[in-house]
Design a protein around this motif. Structure first.
Motif, PDB file in Angstrom:
ATOM      1  N   PRO A  70     -11.987   2.203 -15.576  1.00 31.75           N
ATOM      2  CA  PRO A  70     -13.338   1.765 -15.973  1.00 31.75           C
ATOM      3  C   PRO A  70     -13.586   1.914 -17.471  1.00 31.75           C
ATOM      4  CG  PRO A  70     -13.437   3.863 -14.804  1.00 31.75           C
ATOM      5  CD  PRO A  70     -12.042   3.348 -14.639  1.00 31.75           C
ATOM      6  N   SER A  71     -13.023   2.949 -18.087  1.00 31.92           N
ATOM      7  CA  SER A  71     -13.254   3.156 -19.509  1.00 31.92           C
ATOM      8  C   SER A  71     -12.676   2.023 -20.345  1.00 31.92           C
ATOM      9  CB  SER A  71     -12.639   4.486 -19.950  1.00 31.92           C
ATOM     10  OG  SER A  71     -13.214   5.569 -19.244  1.00 31.92           O
ATOM     11  N   LEU A  72     -11.496   1.552 -19.969  1.00 29.80           N
ATOM     12  CA  LEU A  72     -10.854   0.479 -20.718  1.00 29.80           C
ATOM     13  C   LEU A  72     -11.347  -0.902 -20.300  1.00 29.80           C
ATOM     14  CD1 LEU A  72      -7.157   1.771 -20.748  1.00 29.80           C
ATOM     15  CD2 LEU A  72      -8.890   2.014 -22.529  1.00 29.80           C
ATOM     16  N   LEU A  73     -11.645  -1.065 -19.008  1.00 27.51           N
ATOM     17  CA  LEU A  73     -12.040  -2.395 -18.529  1.00 27.51           C
ATOM     18  C   LEU A  73     -13.383  -2.841 -19.094  1.00 27.51           C
ATOM     19  CD1 LEU A  73     -10.958  -2.691 -14.777  1.00 27.51           C
ATOM     20  CD2 LEU A  73     -10.050  -3.881 -16.780  1.00 27.51           C
ATOM     21  N   ILE A  74     -14.323  -1.930 -19.250  1.00 29.93           N
ATOM     22  CA  ILE A  74     -15.620  -2.319 -19.801  1.00 29.93           C
ATOM     23  C   ILE A  74     -15.448  -2.833 -21.227  1.00 29.93           C
ATOM     24  CG2 ILE A  74     -17.899  -1.487 -20.514  1.00 29.93           C
ATOM     25  CD1 ILE A  74     -17.818   0.457 -18.189  1.00 29.93           C
ATOM     26  N   GLY A  75     -14.713  -2.070 -22.045  1.00 27.06           N
ATOM     27  CA  GLY A  75     -14.479  -2.504 -23.417  1.00 27.06           C
ATOM     28  C   GLY A  75     -13.676  -3.786 -23.490  1.00 27.06           C
ATOM     29  N   MET A 200     -15.500  -1.139 -28.917  1.00 28.21           N
ATOM     30  CA  MET A 200     -16.120  -1.404 -27.624  1.00 28.21           C
ATOM     31  C   MET A 200     -15.864  -0.262 -26.641  1.00 28.21           C
ATOM     32  SD  MET A 200     -17.883  -4.165 -27.644  1.00 28.21           S
ATOM     33  CE  MET A 200     -18.356  -3.568 -29.266  1.00 28.21           C
ATOM     34  N   ILE A 201     -14.708   0.371 -26.717  1.00 22.63           N
ATOM     35  CA  ILE A 201     -14.430   1.511 -25.843  1.00 22.63           C
ATOM     36  C   ILE A 201     -15.362   2.668 -26.190  1.00 22.63           C
ATOM     37  CG2 ILE A 201     -12.712   3.280 -25.290  1.00 22.63           C
ATOM     38  CD1 ILE A 201     -10.588   1.118 -25.469  1.00 22.63           C
ATOM     39  N   VAL A 202     -15.558   2.905 -27.489  1.00 26.87           N
ATOM     40  CA  VAL A 202     -16.496   3.952 -27.900  1.00 26.87           C
ATOM     41  C   VAL A 202     -17.904   3.609 -27.430  1.00 26.87           C
ATOM     42  CG1 VAL A 202     -17.554   5.092 -29.876  1.00 26.87           C
ATOM     43  CG2 VAL A 202     -15.100   4.635 -29.874  1.00 26.87           C
ATOM     44  N   ALA A 203     -18.300   2.344 -27.594  1.00 25.28           N
ATOM     45  CA  ALA A 203     -19.641   1.927 -27.187  1.00 25.28           C
ATOM     46  C   ALA A 203     -19.831   2.045 -25.677  1.00 25.28           C
ATOM     47  CB  ALA A 203     -19.908   0.501 -27.647  1.00 25.28           C
ATOM     48  N   SER A 204     -18.819   1.657 -24.907  1.00 22.61           N
ATOM     49  CA  SER A 204     -18.937   1.752 -23.449  1.00 22.61           C
ATOM     50  C   SER A 204     -19.016   3.212 -23.004  1.00 22.61           C
ATOM     51  CB  SER A 204     -17.749   1.053 -22.776  1.00 22.61           C
ATOM     52  OG  SER A 204     -16.533   1.719 -23.056  1.00 22.61           O
ATOM     53  N   SER A 205     -18.272   4.084 -23.680  1.00 27.28           N
ATOM     54  CA  SER A 205     -18.351   5.507 -23.361  1.00 27.28           C
ATOM     55  C   SER A 205     -19.730   6.063 -23.708  1.00 27.28           C
ATOM     56  CB  SER A 205     -17.270   6.277 -24.121  1.00 27.28           C
ATOM     57  OG  SER A 205     -15.979   5.864 -23.724  1.00 27.28           O
ATOM     58  N   SER A 206     -20.316   5.554 -24.793  1.00 23.70           N
ATOM     59  CA  SER A 206     -21.663   5.982 -25.168  1.00 23.70           C
ATOM     60  C   SER A 206     -22.684   5.569 -24.115  1.00 23.70           C
ATOM     61  CB  SER A 206     -22.035   5.380 -26.530  1.00 23.70           C
ATOM     62  OG  SER A 206     -21.134   5.792 -27.537  1.00 23.70           O
ATOM     63  N   LEU A 207     -22.531   4.362 -23.590  1.00 24.94           N
ATOM     64  CA  LEU A 207     -23.446   3.911 -22.542  1.00 24.94           C
ATOM     65  C   LEU A 207     -23.301   4.769 -21.287  1.00 24.94           C
ATOM     66  CD1 LEU A 207     -23.158   0.018 -22.844  1.00 24.94           C
ATOM     67  CD2 LEU A 207     -25.045   1.468 -23.585  1.00 24.94           C
ATOM     68  N   SER A 208     -22.058   5.088 -20.931  1.00 23.17           N
ATOM     69  CA  SER A 208     -21.845   5.958 -19.770  1.00 23.17           C
ATOM     70  C   SER A 208     -22.411   7.345 -20.025  1.00 23.17           C
ATOM     71  CB  SER A 208     -20.347   6.052 -19.459  1.00 23.17           C
ATOM     72  OG  SER A 208     -19.820   4.792 -19.118  1.00 23.17           O
ATOM     73  N   PHE A 209     -22.332   7.792 -21.275  1.00 22.41           N
ATOM     74  CA  PHE A 209     -22.831   9.122 -21.629  1.00 22.41           C
ATOM     75  C   PHE A 209     -24.332   9.235 -21.365  1.00 22.41           C
ATOM     76  CE2 PHE A 209     -24.412  12.369 -24.540  1.00 22.41           C
ATOM     77  CZ  PHE A 209     -23.522  13.405 -24.334  1.00 22.41           C
ATOM     78  N   VAL A 210     -25.066   8.132 -21.596  1.00 24.25           N
ATOM     79  CA  VAL A 210     -26.517   8.158 -21.385  1.00 24.25           C
ATOM     80  C   VAL A 210     -26.892   7.632 -20.000  1.00 24.25           C
ATOM     81  CG1 VAL A 210     -27.023   7.974 -23.833  1.00 24.25           C
ATOM     82  CG2 VAL A 210     -26.815   5.888 -22.483  1.00 24.25           C
ATOM     83  N   GLY A 211     -25.901   7.434 -19.128  1.00 24.79           N
ATOM     84  CA  GLY A 211     -26.183   7.059 -17.744  1.00 24.79           C
ATOM     85  C   GLY A 211     -26.318   5.583 -17.476  1.00 24.79           C
ATOM     86  N   LEU A 212     -25.825   4.720 -18.395  1.00 25.37           N
ATOM     87  CA  LEU A 212     -25.963   3.279 -18.214  1.00 25.37           C
ATOM     88  C   LEU A 212     -24.641   2.608 -17.877  1.00 25.37           C
ATOM     89  CD1 LEU A 212     -28.393   2.466 -21.169  1.00 25.37           C
ATOM     90  CD2 LEU A 212     -28.945   2.921 -18.775  1.00 25.37           C
ATOM     91  N   GLY A 213     -23.628   3.397 -17.549  1.00 24.90           N
ATOM     92  CA  GLY A 213     -22.329   2.848 -17.194  1.00 24.90           C
ATOM     93  C   GLY A 213     -22.076   2.933 -15.702  1.00 24.90           C
ATOM     94  N   PRO A 214     -20.821   3.168 -15.294  1.00 25.17           N
ATOM     95  CA  PRO A 214     -20.498   3.286 -13.871  1.00 25.17           C
ATOM     96  C   PRO A 214     -21.286   4.406 -13.204  1.00 25.17           C
ATOM     97  CG  PRO A 214     -18.502   3.076 -15.194  1.00 25.17           C
ATOM     98  CD  PRO A 214     -19.626   3.260 -16.153  1.00 25.17           C
ATOM     99  N   ARG A 215     -21.619   4.206 -11.969  1.00 23.17           N
ATOM    100  CA  ARG A 215     -22.415   5.187 -11.220  1.00 23.17           C
ATOM    101  C   ARG A 215     -21.565   6.363 -10.764  1.00 23.17           C
ATOM    102  NH1 ARG A 215     -27.130   5.157 -12.421  1.00 23.17           N
ATOM    103  NH2 ARG A 215     -25.957   4.726 -14.328  1.00 23.17           N
ATOM    104  N   PRO A 216     -22.104   7.578 -10.775  1.00 22.14           N
ATOM    105  CA  PRO A 216     -21.391   8.741 -10.231  1.00 22.14           C
ATOM    106  C   PRO A 216     -21.078   8.528  -8.746  1.00 22.14           C
ATOM    107  CG  PRO A 216     -23.314   9.421 -11.497  1.00 22.14           C
ATOM    108  CD  PRO A 216     -23.415   7.933 -11.314  1.00 22.14           C
TER     109      PRO A 216
END
Length: 269
Positions: A70-75, A200-216
């Motif tokens: 998921p970390s690489l696919l989003i970016g 984009m990988i950094v940005a996607s990780s940032s979105l996940s960090f604030v809860g806007l990425g893949p669901r737990p």
């Protein structure tokens, strides 16, 4: 001459391993990344857990391996969408006449005038959180850059002798664009895509960090960082290893991307 090539090969090796992890995580570990163990909370690296465990007793190595996808696919998905959409928009701006060029350029300026993170938040607010939404939001933010590069390349190519000759032989504009202009304009666009992937990988990780990425409880590097931030005083490894994975991936991608960019620009390596 030697040091840049060593960096390039190291970067390619890291990317190969990350790609293999994303495609075949089961080859790297047989541990369930979501399996919690209340008797192994925040266990340090060593023993049966190479990288330790997190605050829920889950194996960090397994979660990093399974989090690569998921970390690489989003970016990568965001870059792919931005590349295709930006290239089409850039070609249209360069080929459809002055009025169309001005309209498209002004629209791109409007998108660029909005802070990127705010625009992503707007897309997520409209479509809802999740991996697909994060990918679309990041693609929208990145599209103007690809469009501008594609437009500039098409404008520089359309006056070349072989393009004029193709028109002289009676080829239509779509034929000339598809057979001569677009293939020759793709080099700089692909180089930009490689360089942009790290961001984009950094940005996607940032979105996940604030809860806007893949669901737990999906294993994703940014989400792993977010979940471990409250336990930094007790254990560094739940945040340290996911952060190291993000850093290593971005360094490898940036190294390969810069090499490709220099190659496209005609520089020596």
């Amino acid at each position: 001459m030697t040091r840049p090539r060593i960096g390039l090969w190291l970067g390619l090796a890291v990317l190969a391993v990350l790609a293999a992890m994303a495609a075949f995580p089961g080859l790297f570990t047989g541990i369930d990344p979501d399996a919690a163990d209340v008797n192994a909370l925040l266990r340090p690296p060593g023993g049966g857990h190479w990288l330790g465990t997190d605050q829920n007793g889950r194996d960090l190595y397994a979660r990093i391996v399974y989090g690569a996808r998921p970390s690489l696919l989003i970016g990568a998905g965001a870059v792919a969408l931005a590349l295709v959409g930006g290239t089409l928009v850039g070609v249209a701006a360069a080929q459809l006449g002055r009025i169309a060029d001005q309209i498209i350029s002004r629209l791109l300026d409007v998108v660029l005038s909005v802070p990127g993170l705010l625009l992503v938040f707007l897309v997520v607010a409209v479509l809802g959180p999740g991996s697909s939404t994060a990918t679309i939001g990041l693609a929208v933010v990145s599209l103007p850059g690809f469009a501008r590069v594609a437009r500039a390349e098409v404008i520089s190519l359309r006056g070349r002798a072989y393009v004029e000759a193709a028109y002289g032989f009676g080829w239509s504009r779509p034929q000339v664009v598809l057979r001569h202009v677009l293939p020759n304009a793709l080099g700089p666009v692909l180089a930009l895509a490689t360089v942009s992937l790290g961001a984009m990988i950094v940005a996607s990780s940032s979105l996940s960090f604030v809860g806007l990425g893949p669901r737990p409880p999906t294993a994703e590097w940014g989400a792993m960082l977010a979940g471990s931030r409250e336990f930094l005083a007790l254990a560094w490894w739940p945040a340290g290893f996911p952060g190291a994975a993000i850093t290593l991936a971005v360094l490898a991608i940036t190294t390969v991307g810069r090499h490709l960019q220099r190659t496209v620009d005609g520089s020596t390596v």
